[in-house]
Design an enzyme around this catalytic site. Structure first.
Site, PDB file in Angstrom:
ATOM      1  N   PHE A   1       0.812  -1.220   0.000  1.00  0.00           N
ATOM      2  CA  PHE A   1       0.000   0.000   0.000  1.00  0.00           C
ATOM      3  C   PHE A   1       0.850   1.277   0.000  1.00  0.00           C
ATOM      4  O   PHE A   1       0.316   2.380   0.125  1.00  0.00           O
ATOM      5  CB  PHE A   1      -0.945   0.001   1.216  1.00  0.00           C
ATOM      6  CG  PHE A   1      -0.244  -0.168   2.549  1.00  0.00           C
ATOM      7  CD1 PHE A   1       0.334   0.908   3.207  1.00  0.00           C
ATOM      8  CD2 PHE A   1      -0.163  -1.421   3.142  1.00  0.00           C
ATOM      9  CE1 PHE A   1       0.977   0.753   4.427  1.00  0.00           C
ATOM     10  CE2 PHE A   1       0.476  -1.590   4.376  1.00  0.00           C
ATOM     11  CZ  PHE A   1       1.053  -0.495   5.009  1.00  0.00           C
TER      12      PHE A   1
ATOM     13  N   HIS B   1      -2.079  11.164  12.256  1.00  0.00           N
ATOM     14  CA  HIS B   1      -0.837  10.427  12.514  1.00  0.00           C
ATOM     15  C   HIS B   1      -0.359  10.800  13.905  1.00  0.00           C
ATOM     16  O   HIS B   1      -0.515  11.937  14.329  1.00  0.00           O
ATOM     17  CB  HIS B   1       0.244  10.824  11.496  1.00  0.00           C
ATOM     18  CG  HIS B   1       1.610  10.363  11.905  1.00  0.00           C
ATOM     19  ND1 HIS B   1       2.056   9.076  11.660  1.00  0.00           N
ATOM     20  CD2 HIS B   1       2.611  10.978  12.588  1.00  0.00           C
ATOM     21  CE1 HIS B   1       3.270   8.940  12.165  1.00  0.00           C
ATOM     22  NE2 HIS B   1       3.637  10.081  12.733  1.00  0.00           N
TER      23      HIS B   1
HETATM   24  P1  IDP Z   1       0.250   4.102  12.501  1.00  0.00           P
HETATM   25  O1  IDP Z   1      -0.157   5.282  11.663  1.00  0.00           O
HETATM   26  O2  IDP Z   1      -0.842   3.653  13.422  1.00  0.00           O
HETATM   27  O3  IDP Z   1       1.566   4.325  13.225  1.00  0.00           O
HETATM   28  P2  IDP Z   1       1.715   2.461  10.580  1.00  0.00           P
HETATM   29  O4  IDP Z   1       1.834   0.981  10.609  1.00  0.00           O
HETATM   30  O5  IDP Z   1       2.921   3.261  10.942  1.00  0.00           O
HETATM   31  O6  IDP Z   1       0.469   2.863  11.509  1.00  0.00           O
HETATM   32  O7  IDP Z   1       1.225   2.864   9.117  1.00  0.00           O
HETATM   33  C1  IDP Z   1       1.253   4.196   8.688  1.00  0.00           C
HETATM   34  C2  IDP Z   1      -0.013   4.487   7.889  1.00  0.00           C
HETATM   35  O8  IDP Z   1      -0.067   3.624   6.757  1.00  0.00           O
HETATM   36  C3  IDP Z   1      -1.305   4.199   8.645  1.00  0.00           C
HETATM   37  O9  IDP Z   1      -1.686   5.252   9.493  1.00  0.00           O
HETATM   38  C4  IDP Z   1      -2.278   3.994   7.507  1.00  0.00           C
HETATM   39  O10 IDP Z   1      -2.675   5.246   6.944  1.00  0.00           O
HETATM   40  C5  IDP Z   1      -1.411   3.248   6.493  1.00  0.00           C
HETATM   41  N1  IDP Z   1      -1.520   1.796   6.635  1.00  0.00           N
HETATM   42  C6  IDP Z   1      -0.905   1.012   7.554  1.00  0.00           C
HETATM   43  N2  IDP Z   1      -1.202  -0.289   7.391  1.00  0.00           N
HETATM   44  C7  IDP Z   1      -2.029  -0.344   6.333  1.00  0.00           C
HETATM   45  C8  IDP Z   1      -2.693  -1.437   5.660  1.00  0.00           C
HETATM   46  O11 IDP Z   1      -2.560  -2.621   6.009  1.00  0.00           O
HETATM   47  N3  IDP Z   1      -3.482  -1.104   4.600  1.00  0.00           N
HETATM   48  C9  IDP Z   1      -3.643   0.176   4.171  1.00  0.00           C
HETATM   49  N4  IDP Z   1      -3.043   1.216   4.775  1.00  0.00           N
HETATM   50  C10 IDP Z   1      -2.241   0.980   5.840  1.00  0.00           C
HETATM   51 MG    MG Z   2       3.426   4.582  12.475  1.00  0.00          MG
END
Ligand code: IDP
Ligand code: MG
Length: 167
Positions: free
Chosen positions: A59, A126
């Site tokens: 993604f 975020h």
């Molecule tokens: P976080 O924002 O809760 O720290 P992260 O794993 O750092 O989560 O991922 C960053 C951003 O990437 C997420 O806030 C979301 O917008 C997107 N994201 C994360 N995992 C997925 C997924 O499995 N599918 C689609 N988008 C995702």
């Molecule tokens: Mg993150």
């Protein structure tokens, strides 16, 4: 408990849905201080640096487009630095789980997030995940003089630069 700072972003979907006020109200329940804030036009370079740990995820490209504002007709996010005791954990808790469908409904992501039909997590905000990430992200998004409490070391350098000023 340590005094920490963390980076919070109101993502383009949060801005488009006029959620800034609601989000700041929710975040203010933690009784932390805002140490810096600004609107930022998100370049591809900034987007890719911010999410560099996710390079290679299926993604990733859509995530970059999302944070750059391509899906919400506005190339900007609101960036904030929060300052205070245990800030990182408190902010993550108020924001909620990454997947908005799994986030508890009283959290920001649970209340306002959605997954689009093409599978993008539009999760509105975020918030840095840990101290190392918070330091890296604050330094990426803010210059030292844009944050009122500089908890990270600074230095003075002389530069001969071109700068935009009011004419
Ligand atoms: P976080 O924002 O809760 O720290 P992260 O794993 O750092 O989560 O991922 C960053 C951003 O990437 C997420 O806030 C979301 O917008 C997107 N994201 C994360 N995992 C997925 C997924 O499995 N599918 C689609 N988008 C995702
Ligand atoms: Mg993150």
């Amino acid at each position: 408990m340590a005094i920490e700072q963390t980076l919070v972003l109101v993502k383009p979907d949060g801005l488009k849905k006029s959620l800034t006020g609601n989000i700041l109200s929710r975040l203010s329940e933690a009784r932390l201080e805002i140490a810096g804030t600004k609107m930022v036009r998100v370049s591809r370079q900034l987007a890719e640096e911010h999410y560099e740990a996710l390079k290679g995820k299926p993604f990733f490209e859509e995530l970059i487009s999302y944070i750059m504002g391509d899906f919400h007709q506005r190339r900007k996010v609101m960036a904030l630095v929060y300052h205070g005791e245990d800030t990182i954990t408190k902010m993550r808790r108020i924001c909620g789980a990454t997947n908005p469908e799994e986030a508890e409904s009283q959290t920001i992501r649970g209340a306002y997030g959605r997954i689009t039909t093409s599978g993008i997590y539009e999760n509105v905000v975020h918030s840095s995940a840990n101290a190392e990430e918070a330091e890296r992200e604050i330094k990426l998004w803010f210059a030292p003089d844009e944050v009122v409490y500089q908890i990270f070391p600074v230095k003075v350098v002389e530069m001969n630069i071109k700068k935009l000023v009011w004419s």
